[in-house]
Each structure stands twice: as C-alpha cells, then as structure tokens.
Design a protein around this motif. Structure first.
Motif, PDB file in Angstrom:
ATOM      1  N   HIS A   1      20.934  32.537  20.665  1.00 22.45           N
ATOM      2  CA  HIS A   1      22.272  32.823  21.185  1.00 22.45           C
ATOM      3  C   HIS A   1      22.728  31.673  22.072  1.00 22.45           C
ATOM      4  O   HIS A   1      22.019  31.279  23.008  1.00 22.45           O
ATOM      5  CB  HIS A   1      22.280  34.130  21.983  1.00 22.45           C
ATOM      6  CG  HIS A   1      23.651  34.626  22.275  1.00 22.45           C
ATOM      7  ND1 HIS A   1      24.227  35.669  21.592  1.00 22.45           N
ATOM      8  CD2 HIS A   1      24.593  34.197  23.146  1.00 22.45           C
ATOM      9  CE1 HIS A   1      25.456  35.862  22.046  1.00 22.45           C
ATOM     10  NE2 HIS A   1      25.697  34.971  22.991  1.00 22.45           N
TER      11      HIS A   1
ATOM     12  N   ASP B   1      25.675  30.120  24.719  1.00 19.39           N
ATOM     13  CA  ASP B   1      26.619  30.638  25.708  1.00 19.39           C
ATOM     14  C   ASP B   1      27.606  29.561  26.135  1.00 19.39           C
ATOM     15  O   ASP B   1      27.206  28.461  26.529  1.00 19.39           O
ATOM     16  CB  ASP B   1      25.871  31.129  26.955  1.00 19.39           C
ATOM     17  CG  ASP B   1      25.160  32.443  26.725  1.00 19.39           C
ATOM     18  OD1 ASP B   1      25.849  33.433  26.434  1.00 19.39           O
ATOM     19  OD2 ASP B   1      23.927  32.475  26.818  1.00 19.39           O
TER      20      ASP B   1
ATOM     21  N   GLU C   1      25.899  33.600  17.802  1.00 12.22           N
ATOM     22  CA  GLU C   1      24.544  33.996  17.462  1.00 12.22           C
ATOM     23  C   GLU C   1      24.139  33.291  16.172  1.00 12.22           C
ATOM     24  O   GLU C   1      24.936  33.186  15.240  1.00 12.22           O
ATOM     25  CB  GLU C   1      24.444  35.515  17.296  1.00 12.22           C
ATOM     26  CG  GLU C   1      24.570  36.259  18.617  1.00 12.22           C
ATOM     27  CD  GLU C   1      24.656  37.764  18.436  1.00 12.22           C
ATOM     28  OE1 GLU C   1      24.495  38.226  17.289  1.00 12.22           O
ATOM     29  OE2 GLU C   1      24.894  38.466  19.428  1.00 12.22           O
TER      30      GLU C   1
ATOM     31  N   ILE D   1      16.555  35.302  21.488  1.00 12.77           N
ATOM     32  CA  ILE D   1      16.489  36.716  21.835  1.00 12.77           C
ATOM     33  C   ILE D   1      15.061  37.160  21.543  1.00 12.77           C
ATOM     34  O   ILE D   1      14.695  37.408  20.405  1.00 12.77           O
ATOM     35  CB  ILE D   1      17.489  37.563  21.031  1.00 12.77           C
ATOM     36  CG1 ILE D   1      18.891  36.966  21.112  1.00 12.77           C
ATOM     37  CG2 ILE D   1      17.485  39.004  21.521  1.00 12.77           C
ATOM     38  CD1 ILE D   1      19.503  36.968  22.484  1.00 12.77           C
TER      39      ILE D   1
ATOM     40  N   THR E   1      14.483  28.494  25.916  1.00  9.04           N
ATOM     41  CA  THR E   1      15.771  28.373  26.596  1.00  9.04           C
ATOM     42  C   THR E   1      16.103  26.898  26.761  1.00  9.04           C
ATOM     43  O   THR E   1      15.226  26.080  27.034  1.00  9.04           O
ATOM     44  CB  THR E   1      15.719  29.036  27.991  1.00  9.04           C
ATOM     45  OG1 THR E   1      15.591  30.446  27.828  1.00  9.04           O
ATOM     46  CG2 THR E   1      16.980  28.751  28.782  1.00  9.04           C
TER      47      THR E   1
ATOM     48  N   GLU F   1      20.106  33.094  30.795  1.00 10.11           N
ATOM     49  CA  GLU F   1      19.398  32.741  29.563  1.00 10.11           C
ATOM     50  C   GLU F   1      18.023  33.390  29.483  1.00 10.11           C
ATOM     51  O   GLU F   1      17.581  33.808  28.410  1.00 10.11           O
ATOM     52  CB  GLU F   1      19.274  31.219  29.443  1.00 10.11           C
ATOM     53  CG  GLU F   1      20.594  30.463  29.416  1.00 10.11           C
ATOM     54  CD  GLU F   1      21.554  30.931  28.348  1.00 10.11           C
ATOM     55  OE1 GLU F   1      21.100  31.461  27.308  1.00 10.11           O
ATOM     56  OE2 GLU F   1      22.780  30.782  28.544  1.00 10.11           O
TER      57      GLU F   1
ATOM     58  N   HIS G   1      18.216  36.729  28.028  1.00  9.21           N
ATOM     59  CA  HIS G   1      18.146  36.717  26.567  1.00  9.21           C
ATOM     60  C   HIS G   1      16.693  36.657  26.106  1.00  9.21           C
ATOM     61  O   HIS G   1      16.293  37.358  25.171  1.00  9.21           O
ATOM     62  CB  HIS G   1      18.903  35.514  26.014  1.00  9.21           C
ATOM     63  CG  HIS G   1      20.401  35.635  26.053  1.00  9.21           C
ATOM     64  ND1 HIS G   1      21.069  36.781  25.674  1.00  9.21           N
ATOM     65  CD2 HIS G   1      21.367  34.740  26.424  1.00  9.21           C
ATOM     66  CE1 HIS G   1      22.376  36.597  25.791  1.00  9.21           C
ATOM     67  NE2 HIS G   1      22.583  35.365  26.257  1.00  9.21           N
TER      68      HIS G   1
ATOM     69  N   PHE H   1      21.194  41.261  25.123  1.00  5.21           N
ATOM     70  CA  PHE H   1      22.399  40.595  24.662  1.00  5.21           C
ATOM     71  C   PHE H   1      23.380  40.541  25.837  1.00  5.21           C
ATOM     72  O   PHE H   1      22.989  40.699  26.988  1.00  5.21           O
ATOM     73  CB  PHE H   1      22.998  41.337  23.471  1.00  5.21           C
ATOM     74  CG  PHE H   1      22.289  41.066  22.176  1.00  5.21           C
ATOM     75  CD1 PHE H   1      22.638  39.967  21.402  1.00  5.21           C
ATOM     76  CD2 PHE H   1      21.281  41.901  21.717  1.00  5.21           C
ATOM     77  CE1 PHE H   1      22.000  39.702  20.200  1.00  5.21           C
ATOM     78  CE2 PHE H   1      20.631  41.656  20.526  1.00  5.21           C
ATOM     79  CZ  PHE H   1      20.981  40.554  19.765  1.00  5.21           C
ATOM     80  N   HIS H   2      24.656  40.346  25.549  1.00  4.88           N
ATOM     81  CA  HIS H   2      25.635  40.263  26.628  1.00  4.88           C
ATOM     82  C   HIS H   2      26.040  41.637  27.147  1.00  4.88           C
ATOM     83  O   HIS H   2      25.979  42.638  26.427  1.00  4.88           O
ATOM     84  CB  HIS H   2      26.883  39.519  26.159  1.00  4.88           C
ATOM     85  CG  HIS H   2      26.660  38.049  26.014  1.00  4.88           C
ATOM     86  ND1 HIS H   2      27.413  37.246  25.196  1.00  4.88           N
ATOM     87  CD2 HIS H   2      25.731  37.231  26.586  1.00  4.88           C
ATOM     88  CE1 HIS H   2      26.973  36.001  25.286  1.00  4.88           C
ATOM     89  NE2 HIS H   2      25.951  35.980  26.119  1.00  4.88           N
TER      90      HIS H   2
ATOM     91  N   MET I   1      24.277  39.463  32.762  1.00  2.00           N
ATOM     92  CA  MET I   1      24.508  39.204  31.352  1.00  2.00           C
ATOM     93  C   MET I   1      25.988  39.222  31.004  1.00  2.00           C
ATOM     94  O   MET I   1      26.359  39.067  29.839  1.00  2.00           O
ATOM     95  CB  MET I   1      23.738  40.198  30.484  1.00  2.00           C
ATOM     96  CG  MET I   1      22.238  40.170  30.680  1.00  2.00           C
ATOM     97  SD  MET I   1      21.511  38.494  30.656  1.00  2.00           S
ATOM     98  CE  MET I   1      21.794  38.011  28.947  1.00  2.00           C
TER      99      MET I   1
END
Length: 461
Positions: A97, A99, A109, A272, A289, A310, A313, A318-319, A348
């Motif tokens: 993922h 950001d 994603e 993830i 990360t 991060e 994740h 998730f967010h 998040m």
C-alpha cells in the motif's frame, strides 16, 4: 635477475596502470575524483564503500523475487499478452500500500501473487478484492513478472489463511540510502534510532498498553542511482545492505531516503503484513516499509507520523476512513460518500488539511487495536440488548470495558464499534472538542476476514 616472462608481465601491468591514470585524469576534470582516491579506499577501511549501482540494478532485476509496483498501462499489457496462452497459477496473495497524504486519490494498493518462490504483479481492469495471506488459484496470461487477469471470475479463493499475528515485539533493520548525485547523509544513525526505536516505539507502547514494542538497528548509508526511480529503490536497498544484514534475524525492514516530490509521489509505502524477499540468506518473509523523509510541507525531521502510520500497515491495518451519509440514519457504503483517510482521530487516517506540523499522532481506533490483539478479555463487550452501559477511555491502561460491538441486523458479520476518547497521552491534542464529549461510532464491514475489513468513522452530525 628477472625472468623474461616476468618482464613481459611487469611491462603489461605498468602500461595498464598508466592508461588507467591517464583516463582517470580525464575523468577527474569532470567528476573531481582520481584513481588515487579509489586506491586509497581499497586499503583504508575507514573510507565508506560506494555501491556499484549498475551491479545492484542488474542483480535486482535478475532476482526472481524482484517486485515491480510502477505504473502499468493495462491496454499495453493486454497487447503484450494477446498471443500468450492462459495459464493457471496457485500461490499466496501479498499486498503493498502506497500513501500520498496530500493527494489521497494517489494512494494505491498493489496486489502480488507469491508462487514458486517468485513475486508476480497482478493486473486487472476490475477491482481486485484480494487480501494478504489468501491462498488463491488464478487463471491469467503471464508476461515477464506480471499476470493479467481478464475478470475476477478467473480468481478462486482456495483458503482464507488469516491468522492474527500478535507478537510482543518486532525487530526492524532500518536501511538508510542516499544517491550518487546527491550523497547527503541527512540524519545520523543516532537520530534515526532515537526516532524509530524511541518516539515511534513509545507511541506503540502506549497504544498497546505496554504489550508491543519495537527494537532494531540502523544500517547505511548506501549509495544508489536516483535516476533508477523510486519504484526500484526498495529492491536495490535490500541488495545493497545484504552483506551487512543477516535478514533472518529481523521481522521487518524500513528503507529511509530523501527525495523530491517529482521523483517519488508517495510519502510511504508498506506491506500489509509481510512480503517475500530473496536474499543471500535465503527466501524470507519480512514486514516492509519505505519512508520518504522529509516532506517539508508537514513532516518533522526525521518524521515519526509517517513511520507510525506505515508500521500500522505492517501489522495488518488498512486506512481509517469516513462515511458521510447525509440524512441516512443507517449507513451503507454504497449510499454514502466514502472519504479516504477521513477518520482524523486515528493514526491510520489523516486530520483535515493533511498532517499538521508538530501534531502528535492519535491512537489507533478500537477495531484496529482489536486486529492487533491488544485488548484483554475484559476490554470488550458485544451488545445485543437495550440497556445502560459504561465505557472507559480507550487511552487508559486498565481492565474496564473500552469498546462495544453492536451487530448489524441487516448485514452478515458487520458491526458498529463504540469507543470513547479523552485528551490523554498521544491523544492530548484532542483538547475538549466535540469528540471528547460523546462516543465515536465506526462501521466495520466483513470483520470475519482478518486483513480484509475496512473501518469507517460515521459522521453523526
């Protein structure tokens, strides 16, 4: 007396060295380096070694676990696989993922299939609702390290392998990289260590009620070619540091670098859960990360907010999003306006207007802490009957109930989560606003699948 054949060898060596010196003097006029500097670096262990970037790039591309998350034209890929026969692939799903906190629409994603020791990028015109650790069977056309999937009907879930990892601690190797054309060492090892294993660790200790911590070491700097693109730096950093890091000793890696927004659009990218890597120590799974530092618009130096996010994740979250449902009293995702990062009260999510300079990150919400298995047996309760119920602030480390779950009658295995916030610890910036005067309500969909559900803060105004 010197033998004739040795004389010939010496003459050849002298001529070769002379040519090197002449060529290097020409090179010196352009780059300011000389062959004598290179010779000194061979015999002086204190001189930092330079990574031969072309070798790194070649090894990265030839690595069977090389993974590519650059932009892909679906139309071009369809043309490339047009004459390729459809095959059946089986393996494990992995998700990365990216950001972009300033432009949430750019957050993406990336789906991969880990099969026979190789990472395949999954590409489709349809939305892929796959999740980390699923065992799947996929029918598609393979081109290089990508698999084109014509429709989701070509995907069969064999097993939802979704155990909840609940480690007491994770050990990370932090890899610092800079670039051949800009070899600035922007942070010291001590600064990075204090930030990740100090500030970020303190955030996780408080959130987990002292159940989870971060440890690790810092390595680098390693010089890479900035022109190779930020989509390859992850692979190259792992290879560059391979001689110095015994990867099986670690649970995860953090690659930290500094670049401009034009070169890299994202603030951070993370797996993830874990992701498969090939190293000289073997094929291993690591939580991964990568963090761009700093973005002068909002980040601290070095930034901890992005690291906090991060690593969330990496733990499986998730967010934290928002549902703006207008006048609908019982929200459904399709009937509401979905706002990515919209839950500004969770790490998040992102506060209105982006990350605020100097703002301390807020706690994870109740569903996220539940995923991480940070609650005890007395911290939760499912409500099925009307009544009066008391709740403790989610920030406190006590044995009182910190959240309630209310099943939705019209939806299988979906819940409302009720939690209560107060300006305590990392939530101290909440002040005495509306959020501290009542309960926060989240809608969690499909919560039977770990790694799959999205949680939405409901706008109750």
């Amino acid at each position: 007396m010197i033998r004739k054949d040795l004389k010939i060898i010496l003459i050849v060596v002298i001529l070769f060295v002379s040519l090197l010196i002449i060529n290097n003097l020409k090179y010196d006029k352009i780059n300011g380096n000389s062959i004598f500097d290179d010779i000194k670096s061979l015999f002086n262990p204190a001189v930092e070694k330079e990574i031969v970037n072309e070798d790194i790039k070649e090894e990265s591309l030839n690595n069977k676990n090389h993974f590519d998350f650059s932009e892909v034209s679906i139309e071009e890929l369809k043309e490339q696989v047009e004459d390729i026969k459809e095959e059946t692939f089986t393996g494990t799903v992995a998700v990365l993922h990216s950001d972009d906190f300033e432009n949430p629409e750019n957050s993406k994603e990336y789906y991969f299939l880990q099969s026979n020791g190789k990472n395949y990028r999954l590409i489709s015109q349809n939305e892929l609702n796959l999740v980390s650790r699923q065992q799947v069977e996929i029918k598609g056309e393979s081109f290089q390290d990508k698999i084109y999937i014509e429709s989701t009907e070509k995907i069969r879930v064999v097993e939802d392998k979704s155990p909840r990892p609940d480690p007491n601690s994770l050990r990370y190797a932090v890899i610092l990289i800079s670039f051949l054309d800009n070899p600035i060492e922007y942070y010291t090892h001590e600064e990075v260590s204090n930030k990740i294993f100090g500030d970020v660790n303190n955030f996780y200790l408080e959130n987990s009620y002292n159940m989870f911590s971060l440890t690790g070491e810092v390595y680098g700097y390693y010089r890479l070619d900035q022109n190779s693109g930020c989509y390859t730096w992850w692979n190259e950093a792992i290879i560059a540091a391979d001689d110095d890091i015994y990867y099986p000793d670690y649970d995860g890696i953090i690659v930290l670098f500094k670049t401009d927004r034009e070169t890299c659009y994202f603030d951070g990218i993370a797996s993830i859960g874990s992701f498969m890597f090939s190293t000289s120590d073997g094929v291993i799974n690591l939580r991964a990360t990568s963090i761009v530092a700093p973005n002068p618009n909002y980040q601290e130096n070095p930034n901890s907010y992005v690291a906090d996010h991060e690593l969330g994740h990496n733990l499986g979250a998730f967010h934290a999003n928002l549902l703006d449902c207008g006048d609908n009293s019982i929200p459904t995702v399709n009937a509401c306006n979905h706002i990515e990062y919209g839950d500004q009260y969770s790490i998040m999510g992102v506060s209105n207007g982006g990350i605020i300079p100097g703002r301390r990150p807020y706690h994870f919400n109740a569903r996220e802490k539940e995923i991480f298995n940070w609650f005890g047996n007395f911290d939760r309760q499912t409500i099925t009957e009307p009544g009066l119920y008391s709740i403790s602030p989610i920030e406190l480390n006590d044995d009182n109930v910190k959240y309630y779950k209310i099943p939705r009658r019209d939806s299988y295995n979906s819940f409302y989560y009720i939690e209560y916030r107060q300006p305590i610890g990392f939530d101290s910036n909440l002040g005495n606003g509306e959020v501290t005067q009542g309960a926060l309500i989240h809608l969690v969909m499909n919560s039977d699948y770990y790694f799959t559900d999205r949680n939405y803060l409901i706008d109750t105004n």
